[in-house]
Design a protein around this motif. Structure first.
Motif, PDB file in Angstrom:
ATOM      1  N   TRP A 194       0.827  -1.208   0.000  1.00  0.00           N
ATOM      2  CA  TRP A 194       0.000   0.000   0.000  1.00  0.00           C
ATOM      3  C   TRP A 194       0.862   1.259   0.000  1.00  0.00           C
ATOM      4  N   HIS A 195       1.907   1.275   0.801  1.00  0.00           N
ATOM      5  CA  HIS A 195       2.716   2.482   0.946  1.00  0.00           C
ATOM      6  C   HIS A 195       3.791   2.603  -0.133  1.00  0.00           C
ATOM      7  N   PHE A 196       4.379   1.474  -0.543  1.00  0.00           N
ATOM      8  CA  PHE A 196       5.549   1.539  -1.428  1.00  0.00           C
ATOM      9  C   PHE A 196       5.348   0.850  -2.773  1.00  0.00           C
ATOM     10  N   GLN A 197       4.244   0.144  -2.969  1.00  0.00           N
ATOM     11  CA  GLN A 197       3.953  -0.566  -4.209  1.00  0.00           C
ATOM     12  C   GLN A 197       5.079  -1.522  -4.608  1.00  0.00           C
ATOM     13  N   ARG A 198       5.660  -2.166  -3.627  1.00  0.00           N
ATOM     14  CA  ARG A 198       6.741  -3.088  -3.925  1.00  0.00           C
ATOM     15  C   ARG A 198       6.767  -4.205  -2.890  1.00  0.00           C
ATOM     16  N   VAL A 199       7.270  -5.334  -3.332  1.00  0.00           N
ATOM     17  CA  VAL A 199       7.499  -6.466  -2.449  1.00  0.00           C
ATOM     18  C   VAL A 199       8.910  -6.976  -2.693  1.00  0.00           C
ATOM     19  N   SER A 200       9.375  -7.807  -1.790  1.00  0.00           N
ATOM     20  CA  SER A 200      10.716  -8.387  -1.920  1.00  0.00           C
ATOM     21  C   SER A 200      10.553  -9.908  -1.968  1.00  0.00           C
ATOM     22  N   PRO A 201      10.486 -10.484  -3.167  1.00  0.00           N
ATOM     23  CA  PRO A 201      10.221 -11.931  -3.265  1.00  0.00           C
ATOM     24  C   PRO A 201      11.276 -12.794  -2.588  1.00  0.00           C
ATOM     25  N   ALA A 222      23.745  -7.489  -2.660  1.00  0.00           N
ATOM     26  CA  ALA A 222      23.893  -7.171  -4.079  1.00  0.00           C
ATOM     27  C   ALA A 222      23.680  -8.413  -4.944  1.00  0.00           C
ATOM     28  N   TRP A 223      24.201  -9.561  -4.499  1.00  0.00           N
ATOM     29  CA  TRP A 223      24.047 -10.794  -5.269  1.00  0.00           C
ATOM     30  C   TRP A 223      22.580 -11.217  -5.347  1.00  0.00           C
ATOM     31  N   ILE A 224      21.876 -11.138  -4.216  1.00  0.00           N
ATOM     32  CA  ILE A 224      20.461 -11.516  -4.219  1.00  0.00           C
ATOM     33  C   ILE A 224      19.633 -10.494  -4.985  1.00  0.00           C
ATOM     34  N   SER A 225      19.985  -9.204  -4.880  1.00  0.00           N
ATOM     35  CA  SER A 225      19.231  -8.163  -5.585  1.00  0.00           C
ATOM     36  C   SER A 225      19.307  -8.350  -7.094  1.00  0.00           C
ATOM     37  N   GLN A 226      20.471  -8.757  -7.599  1.00  0.00           N
ATOM     38  CA  GLN A 226      20.605  -8.971  -9.036  1.00  0.00           C
ATOM     39  C   GLN A 226      19.737 -10.116  -9.530  1.00  0.00           C
ATOM     40  N   ARG A 227      19.409 -11.036  -8.661  1.00  0.00           N
ATOM     41  CA  ARG A 227      18.610 -12.193  -9.045  1.00  0.00           C
ATOM     42  C   ARG A 227      17.163 -12.085  -8.597  1.00  0.00           C
ATOM     43  N   SER A 228      16.819 -10.958  -8.009  1.00  0.00           N
ATOM     44  CA  SER A 228      15.450 -10.761  -7.555  1.00  0.00           C
ATOM     45  C   SER A 228      14.580 -10.311  -8.713  1.00  0.00           C
ATOM     46  N   PRO A 229      13.402 -10.888  -8.893  1.00  0.00           N
ATOM     47  CA  PRO A 229      12.505 -10.416  -9.950  1.00  0.00           C
ATOM     48  C   PRO A 229      12.003  -9.013  -9.653  1.00  0.00           C
ATOM     49  N   LEU A 230      11.300  -8.445 -10.611  1.00  0.00           N
ATOM     50  CA  LEU A 230      10.790  -7.085 -10.458  1.00  0.00           C
ATOM     51  C   LEU A 230       9.911  -7.000  -9.221  1.00  0.00           C
ATOM     52  N   ASP A 231      10.180  -5.984  -8.394  1.00  0.00           N
ATOM     53  CA  ASP A 231       9.468  -5.884  -7.125  1.00  0.00           C
ATOM     54  C   ASP A 231       8.259  -4.966  -7.187  1.00  0.00           C
ATOM     55  N   ALA A 232       8.010  -4.258  -8.292  1.00  0.00           N
ATOM     56  CA  ALA A 232       6.863  -3.361  -8.399  1.00  0.00           C
ATOM     57  C   ALA A 232       5.597  -4.185  -8.613  1.00  0.00           C
ATOM     58  N   VAL A 233       4.585  -3.948  -7.793  1.00  0.00           N
ATOM     59  CA  VAL A 233       3.354  -4.732  -7.856  1.00  0.00           C
ATOM     60  C   VAL A 233       2.131  -3.869  -8.123  1.00  0.00           C
TER      61      VAL A 233
END
Length: 819
Positions: free
Chosen positions: A512-519, A570-581
């Motif tokens: 609701w506040h940030f329109q993002r999740v961290s899978p 940084a390693w996990i962030s590069q492999r994280s899918p798009l976080d905008a929902v």
């Protein structure tokens, strides 16, 4: 005596280790109490009361459940609800609902369309309080009036805070000479220095409505400038901005309650002005001393650790985080570990746990003293003092203040031989936060912090009750490798469950506040939290050794741990899918919040009432419609989603923060800048604007930018009101970046939005009819009128009054001398 002391110590551990609900009457054996069976032919009461734990083998699961529960009827269900409700009341659920009612009142105040009157609010509180007092003989009526009374108290507390803040906010941008006293200095990642200044005076021009505190950035400052220095410089002041889109974070709201009346930058380098320190009030001198100590510690940490690791170490110890590189911040946000940077409950708990563990370990070296004295209370008192010092040295930010209150309540409970981790203690801390800062209730920090804590406390209490009712055999003997493996697996499992529970409780609030999740937040927390625990232990050790100059080994190892943390994130962030929902509906957040309150506070089968609310919340998540066009409050930037994950913008160099927020709201991955054509080259002509392809980016020519939405609607952005009529023939939406502009089309099918409207009502979101591009569009603005106190400054800007930008009058030529 020694045996008695050890027994008392074990008793204290027992009180700490069980949940508060287990101190009351045990739960009924069945979810619904069994009513006496009717005596009719063929119905044997004794047979109905036989235990159903051994059903026939041929009976299925449904049959076993039916026999366990018995026949369900409305009178029996009503009786079961009444019995469970009485049990909840006996267990003190009314006190747990006190902060909920206060929060509802505070949210209601900040959601009002107009500012309520003080006298009416006080009269309402007195009236409902009187009704609650005279209705004590009727229990249900009394409870309803008490809930209403607490809600009105929350509303009144929010009104009092708004009146107490009374921040004088700048109404329009202006350049002036500022003289003020430095409150704090922050070295930013870009190399600039951000100064928070208490304004003493202004000149050239002298402001009649002068803000008391401003926040300005400078390229360079004198080397001897510190907090408390009196400085002067010519600066450009800007009023606090509003939400970048409707229903997004309101910076003017936050600035109002933080006491910041304006922001901007120095047009030159500020200089120090000589001043008499005797004129400075004592609280200001104390605050300056603390701020200078924080800055000195941060500089000491940077000199030993260095680089991005030094900036993060300074953020963890003294709360100075302006210098952390943007790419590291973004990586931690994408992986869901940014909570590590902000000093909050995690850091306070690690500091308190480290101090308590060290002291109890030290006391264990003296068995006689430990047997005769309540050493656990000594350790708790020392931990309380340590987190109080940590709060002061970290700058007393809101998140740290709230976390301190929560942890202080728990440590004080230990001092009074009460269970530390209970929902009652969480309720006490929530009440304190709401009374002191009601505006925090509508912020993401408060909501996510208390949602996660309530979920963890509730899960812990349920697990403790489950374990208390089981008989456990002694664990078998294992080898040392087996013992270590078991401990590691238990720790990893506990950490994983903690992340899952807290993440599930806060997921919808984060969206609701940030329109993002961290899978990948679960994996990131599993990998990084052990490192963070060691890092915080080293931070406490370095703080204790710093006065003796022996802190460099701890800081050095701490820096290595932070290097590993940065690399993993940084390693996990590069492999994280798009976080905008994208956007979700407000109704879904409210329903999930109600479900969370019921699930965490109820202790009987009534917690099942949370399921329909949670299900309804999840089903209404996607009911929010993404805007078709987004317009900034200064009318200079327009964004149109054109499909394929692309967002077309009307400027070649748009504001990065605004565009990032818009991209998450409409689930876009990239931006498409406009194509600019020169007049007369024939590459693009306004006469053929109707031939723009669907989903085209902005094409700009002759001061007019055009784009076509995938629905077929044409959007025009006009810089001069004199050119607005050119778009009336083909555009569905016209945005005029001119405060003197008006609607030149006089066509109900063409929506015209002027700079004056945006200056008064804030940023806008436009929605087209999905069935027809010819149908008129609808618009939603971020700010409603009449204005609340944090938006009142909007009525005084030049744009809001329909005036063109201020220009210095040209100096007239010397007239000929009179003969």
């Amino acid at each position: 005596m020694a045996g008695r002391g050890r027994g008392l110590d074990r008793g204290e551990d027992a009180v700490i280790g069980v949940s508060e609900r287990s101190l009351f009457a045990p739960l009924p054996t069945s979810p619904l109490p069994t009513s006496p069976p009717e005596k009719r032919p063929g119905n044997d009461p004794s047979r109905a009361e036989l235990p159903s734990s051994s059903p026939p083998a041929r009976a299925g699961l449904v049959e076993r459940v039916r026999k366990r529960i018995g026949p369900i009827s409305l009178p029996r269900l009503r009786h079961g609800v009444a019995v469970a409700a009485d049990l909840e009341l006996d267990r003190g659920i009314c006190f747990l609902l006190v902060p909920v009612c206060l929060a509802v009142g505070a949210i209601a105040y900040f959601s009002l369309a107009a500012e309520p009157d003080f006298a009416r609010l006080i009269a309402l509180v007195v009236l409902i309080g009187f009704c609650a007092l005279v209705s004590r003989s009727w229990a249900k009526t009394h409870l309803c009036f008490m809930a209403a009374f607490l809600c009105t108290l929350g509303l009144l507390a929010a009104k009092v805070e708004t009146w107490r803040a009374g921040t004088q906010v700048l109404g329009s941008e202006i350049s002036t000479q500022i003289t003020g006293r430095v409150v704090s200095l922050d070295q930013m990642e870009t190399g600039r220095i951000r100064l928070t200044i208490d304004v003493v005076s202004t000149a050239r021009p002298k402001l009649r409505y002068m803000p008391r505190r401003v926040r300005l950035s400078a390229r360079k400052i004198p080397a001897d400038m510190t907090a408390g220095s009196l400085i002067s410089g010519y600066a450009k002041l800007l009023p606090p901005t509003g939400p970048v889109r409707p229903d997004s974070y309101d910076f003017s709201f936050d600035s109002y309650f933080a006491g910041i009346g304006g922001s901007g930058f120095f047009l030159g380098n500020p200089r120090i002005v000589a001043a008499d320190d005797k004129e400075v009030p004592l609280p200001a001198r104390v605050s300056s001393s603390i701020e200078n100590a924080r800055e000195a510690i941060a500089e000491h940490i940077r000199s030993i650790v260095g680089g991005a690791e030094g900036e993060i170490a300074a953020a963890l110890i003294v709360g100075v985080r302006a210098g952390i590189p943007d790419e590291i911040n973004e990586a931690m946000r994408r992986t869901g570990i940014y909570h590590i940077i902000s000093i909050s409950g995690l850091h306070m708990a690690l500091v308190a746990g480290t101090v308590m563990g060290l002291l109890r370990g030290a006391f264990a070296l003296f068995p006689d003293l430990s047997a005769r004295r309540p050493v656990k209370k000594y350790a708790a008192a020392a931990a309380l003092l340590s987190i109080a010092a940590y709060l002061v040295i970290s700058g007393v930010v809101v998140a740290a203040e709230r976390s301190f209150i929560m942890l202080a309540v728990m440590l004080i409970a230990v001092l009074f031989d009460r269970a530390a981790l209970t929902m009652r203690n969480l309720a006490i801390s929530a009440i304190a936060v709401i009374i002191v800062s009601p505006h925090e209730v509508i912020g993401p920090s408060f909501q996510m912090s208390f949602a996660a804590t309530a979920a963890l406390v509730g899960a812990y209490a349920g697990w403790a009750d489950h374990r208390a009712g089981q008989t456990r055999s002694p664990p078998p003997k294992r080898s040392l490798p087996g013992f270590l493996t078991r401990k590691i697996l238990h720790s990893a499992g506990g950490l994983a469950m903690t992340s899952i529970i807290a993440g599930s409780a806060t997921a919808l609030f984060a969206i609701w506040h940030f329109q993002r999740v961290s899978p990948l937040s679960l994996f990131a927390n599993l990998a990084i939290m052990p490192i963070v625990s060691v890092v915080m232990f080293l931070a406490v050790a370095s703080a204790l050794l710093m006065p003796f100059g022996l802190d460099w080994p701890a800081l050095y190892v701490m820096g290595k741990g932070l290097t590993a943390m940065i690399a993993i994130s940084a390693w996990i962030s590069q492999r994280s899918p798009l976080d905008a929902v994208g956007l979700i509906s407000r109704e879904s957040v409210i329903l999930v919040a109600i479900a969370l309150v019921i699930a965490t506070m109820a202790t009987t089968w009534l917690r099942l009432a949370a399921l329909p609310f949670a299900l309804a919340g999840l089903l209404t998540v996607s009911q929010a419609r993404a805007p078709d066009v987004l317009i900034s409050e200064d009318a200079r930037l327009i964004a149109v989603p054109i499909g394929g994950g692309e967002l077309a913008v009307s400027r070649a160099r748009p504001n990065e923060f605004t565009v990032d927020n818009w991209k998450r709201a409409v689930k876009s991955e990239s931006i498409i800048v406009p194509e600019v054509f020169n007049k007369g080259e024939g590459q693009f002509d306004l006469a053929h604007a109707a031939d723009l392809p669907s989903g085209a980016p902005f094409y700009c020519v002759e001061g007019v930018c055009l784009a076509r939405h995938p629905s077929g609607a044409i959007i025009a952005h006009v810089e001069d009101r004199k050119d607005a009529w050119k778009a009336c023939a083909f555009a569905n939406l016209i945005v005029i970046d001119d405060a003197t502009g008006y609607d030149p089309c006089h066509n109900p099918l063409v929506l015209v939005i002027t700079k004056r409207q945006l200056a008064r009502k804030g940023s806008a979101a436009v929605f087209f009819d999905g069935q027809s591009a010819i149908a008129p569009a609808t618009v939603s603005f971020a700010v409603d009128s009449p204005y609340r106190p944090w938006h009142a400054k909007r009525a005084f800007s030049r744009e809001a009054r329909g005036l063109p930008p201020y220009r210095k009058p040209e100096r007239p030529a010397d007239s000929p001398a009179v003969q």
